[in-house]
Design a protein around this motif. Structure first.
Motif, PDB file in Angstrom:
ATOM      1  N   ALA A 156       0.830  -1.208   0.000  1.00  0.00           N
ATOM      2  CA  ALA A 156       0.000   0.000   0.000  1.00  0.00           C
ATOM      3  C   ALA A 156       0.864   1.259   0.000  1.00  0.00           C
ATOM      4  O   ALA A 156       0.556   2.237  -0.694  1.00  0.00           O
ATOM      5  CB  ALA A 156      -0.939  -0.005   1.207  1.00  0.00           C
ATOM      6  N   THR A 157       1.945   1.244   0.751  1.00  0.00           N
ATOM      7  CA  THR A 157       2.855   2.397   0.789  1.00  0.00           C
ATOM      8  C   THR A 157       3.527   2.598  -0.559  1.00  0.00           C
ATOM      9  O   THR A 157       3.636   3.726  -1.047  1.00  0.00           O
ATOM     10  CB  THR A 157       3.919   2.199   1.889  1.00  0.00           C
ATOM     11  OG1 THR A 157       3.253   2.042   3.143  1.00  0.00           O
ATOM     12  CG2 THR A 157       4.876   3.375   1.957  1.00  0.00           C
ATOM     13  N   LEU A 158       3.947   1.508  -1.187  1.00  0.00           N
ATOM     14  CA  LEU A 158       4.580   1.609  -2.513  1.00  0.00           C
ATOM     15  C   LEU A 158       3.578   2.085  -3.559  1.00  0.00           C
ATOM     16  O   LEU A 158       3.893   2.930  -4.393  1.00  0.00           O
ATOM     17  CB  LEU A 158       5.189   0.271  -2.913  1.00  0.00           C
ATOM     18  CG  LEU A 158       6.315  -0.250  -2.027  1.00  0.00           C
ATOM     19  CD1 LEU A 158       6.779  -1.616  -2.513  1.00  0.00           C
ATOM     20  CD2 LEU A 158       7.481   0.729  -1.976  1.00  0.00           C
TER      21      LEU A 158
ATOM     22  N   CYS B  63       1.441  -3.348  -6.875  1.00  0.00           N
ATOM     23  CA  CYS B  63       1.853  -1.944  -6.897  1.00  0.00           C
ATOM     24  C   CYS B  63       2.583  -1.697  -8.213  1.00  0.00           C
ATOM     25  O   CYS B  63       3.087  -2.619  -8.829  1.00  0.00           O
ATOM     26  CB  CYS B  63       2.711  -1.571  -5.688  1.00  0.00           C
ATOM     27  SG  CYS B  63       4.253  -2.472  -5.563  1.00  0.00           S
ATOM     28  N   HIS B  64       2.624  -0.437  -8.645  1.00  0.00           N
ATOM     29  CA  HIS B  64       3.160  -0.100  -9.965  1.00  0.00           C
ATOM     30  C   HIS B  64       4.670   0.088 -10.008  1.00  0.00           C
ATOM     31  O   HIS B  64       5.229   0.399 -11.054  1.00  0.00           O
ATOM     32  CB  HIS B  64       2.470   1.158 -10.500  1.00  0.00           C
ATOM     33  CG  HIS B  64       1.071   0.895 -10.952  1.00  0.00           C
ATOM     34  ND1 HIS B  64      -0.001   0.983 -10.103  1.00  0.00           N
ATOM     35  CD2 HIS B  64       0.581   0.531 -12.157  1.00  0.00           C
ATOM     36  CE1 HIS B  64      -1.109   0.695 -10.776  1.00  0.00           C
ATOM     37  NE2 HIS B  64      -0.784   0.418 -12.013  1.00  0.00           N
ATOM     38  N   GLY B  65       5.341  -0.076  -8.913  1.00  0.00           N
ATOM     39  CA  GLY B  65       6.792   0.045  -8.875  1.00  0.00           C
ATOM     40  C   GLY B  65       7.310  -0.398  -7.529  1.00  0.00           C
ATOM     41  O   GLY B  65       6.597  -0.336  -6.528  1.00  0.00           O
ATOM     42  N   VAL B  66       8.554  -0.844  -7.483  1.00  0.00           N
ATOM     43  CA  VAL B  66       9.136  -1.311  -6.232  1.00  0.00           C
ATOM     44  C   VAL B  66      10.333  -0.446  -5.850  1.00  0.00           C
ATOM     45  O   VAL B  66      10.271   0.335  -4.903  1.00  0.00           O
ATOM     46  CB  VAL B  66       9.525  -2.804  -6.304  1.00  0.00           C
ATOM     47  CG1 VAL B  66      10.172  -3.254  -5.011  1.00  0.00           C
ATOM     48  CG2 VAL B  66       8.298  -3.658  -6.608  1.00  0.00           C
ATOM     49  N   SER B  67      11.412  -0.548  -6.583  1.00  0.00           N
ATOM     50  CA  SER B  67      12.632   0.181  -6.208  1.00  0.00           C
ATOM     51  C   SER B  67      12.438   1.690  -6.232  1.00  0.00           C
ATOM     52  O   SER B  67      12.784   2.392  -5.275  1.00  0.00           O
ATOM     53  CB  SER B  67      13.787  -0.198  -7.142  1.00  0.00           C
ATOM     54  OG  SER B  67      14.062  -1.564  -7.042  1.00  0.00           O
ATOM     55  N   GLU B  68      11.883   2.185  -7.326  1.00  0.00           N
ATOM     56  CA  GLU B  68      11.659   3.623  -7.459  1.00  0.00           C
ATOM     57  C   GLU B  68      10.662   4.109  -6.397  1.00  0.00           C
ATOM     58  O   GLU B  68      10.878   5.133  -5.742  1.00  0.00           O
ATOM     59  CB  GLU B  68      11.147   3.919  -8.867  1.00  0.00           C
ATOM     60  CG  GLU B  68      11.086   5.374  -9.222  1.00  0.00           C
ATOM     61  CD  GLU B  68      10.621   5.596 -10.657  1.00  0.00           C
ATOM     62  OE1 GLU B  68      10.857   6.715 -11.147  1.00  0.00           O
ATOM     63  OE2 GLU B  68      10.018   4.701 -11.279  1.00  0.00           O
TER      64      GLU B  68
ATOM     65  N   LEU C 266       5.889   8.152  -9.845  1.00  0.00           N
ATOM     66  CA  LEU C 266       6.774   7.256 -10.593  1.00  0.00           C
ATOM     67  C   LEU C 266       6.944   7.742 -12.030  1.00  0.00           C
ATOM     68  O   LEU C 266       5.972   8.097 -12.693  1.00  0.00           O
ATOM     69  CB  LEU C 266       6.221   5.830 -10.610  1.00  0.00           C
ATOM     70  CG  LEU C 266       6.063   5.128  -9.273  1.00  0.00           C
ATOM     71  CD1 LEU C 266       5.504   3.725  -9.483  1.00  0.00           C
ATOM     72  CD2 LEU C 266       7.375   5.079  -8.521  1.00  0.00           C
ATOM     73  N   ALA C 267       8.172   7.721 -12.517  1.00  0.00           N
ATOM     74  CA  ALA C 267       8.433   8.109 -13.902  1.00  0.00           C
ATOM     75  C   ALA C 267       7.925   7.052 -14.873  1.00  0.00           C
ATOM     76  O   ALA C 267       7.460   7.367 -15.960  1.00  0.00           O
ATOM     77  CB  ALA C 267       9.936   8.336 -14.108  1.00  0.00           C
ATOM     78  N   ASN C 268       8.033   5.790 -14.497  1.00  0.00           N
ATOM     79  CA  ASN C 268       7.646   4.689 -15.376  1.00  0.00           C
ATOM     80  C   ASN C 268       6.862   3.623 -14.611  1.00  0.00           C
ATOM     81  O   ASN C 268       7.380   2.543 -14.335  1.00  0.00           O
ATOM     82  CB  ASN C 268       8.895   4.041 -15.998  1.00  0.00           C
ATOM     83  CG  ASN C 268       9.639   4.992 -16.884  1.00  0.00           C
ATOM     84  OD1 ASN C 268       9.147   5.377 -17.923  1.00  0.00           O
ATOM     85  ND2 ASN C 268      10.828   5.390 -16.470  1.00  0.00           N
ATOM     86  N   PRO C 269       5.602   3.905 -14.237  1.00  0.00           N
ATOM     87  CA  PRO C 269       4.829   2.875 -13.540  1.00  0.00           C
ATOM     88  C   PRO C 269       4.633   1.654 -14.434  1.00  0.00           C
ATOM     89  O   PRO C 269       4.499   1.790 -15.649  1.00  0.00           O
ATOM     90  CB  PRO C 269       3.502   3.560 -13.230  1.00  0.00           C
ATOM     91  CG  PRO C 269       3.451   4.779 -14.057  1.00  0.00           C
ATOM     92  CD  PRO C 269       4.852   5.121 -14.456  1.00  0.00           C
ATOM     93  N   SER C 270       4.658   0.477 -13.838  1.00  0.00           N
ATOM     94  CA  SER C 270       4.606  -0.760 -14.608  1.00  0.00           C
ATOM     95  C   SER C 270       3.324  -1.540 -14.334  1.00  0.00           C
ATOM     96  O   SER C 270       3.047  -1.928 -13.196  1.00  0.00           O
ATOM     97  CB  SER C 270       5.809  -1.637 -14.248  1.00  0.00           C
ATOM     98  OG  SER C 270       5.678  -2.920 -14.823  1.00  0.00           O
TER      99      SER C 270
END
Length: 92
Positions: A20-22, A42-47, A29-33
């Motif tokens: 939920a936090t991510l 979630c749409h991103g992990v590292s970023e 995010l510049a590039n959500p996946s």
């Protein structure tokens, strides 16, 4: 060695974020996946984790870049006097 043990050894904090936090970081995010979203929710992990750690005013100097998947090959074994693996095919 556990991630916490590595963080302790390096004398840095070890932080973990839930999905939920991510996901809350998606607008930043510049590039959500969609692929990542379909897999873990979630749409991103590292970023997203870097942004969550940086706080509401934080930004990333370098964003994730989408790159094509590398073409991996199994190591090629060649047989001479004794069978021995000689290395990996290199992809140009």
């Amino acid at each position: 060695m556990s991630p916490q043990a590595v963080a302790d050894m390096l004398d840095v904090p070890f932080r973990v974020f839930d999905v939920a936090t991510l996901e809350a970081e998606t607008p930043r995010l510049a590039n959500p996946s969609k692929v990542v979203f379909d897999e873990i929710g979630c749409h991103g992990v590292s970023e997203a984790a870097a942004l969550a750690a940086a706080g509401a005013d934080g930004t990333l100097e370098i964003t994730k870049r989408n790159q094509p998947m590398p073409q991996w090959r199994w190591p090629e074994c060649r047989f001479r006097r004794t069978p021995r693996c000689r290395g990996v095919n290199r992809v140009a």
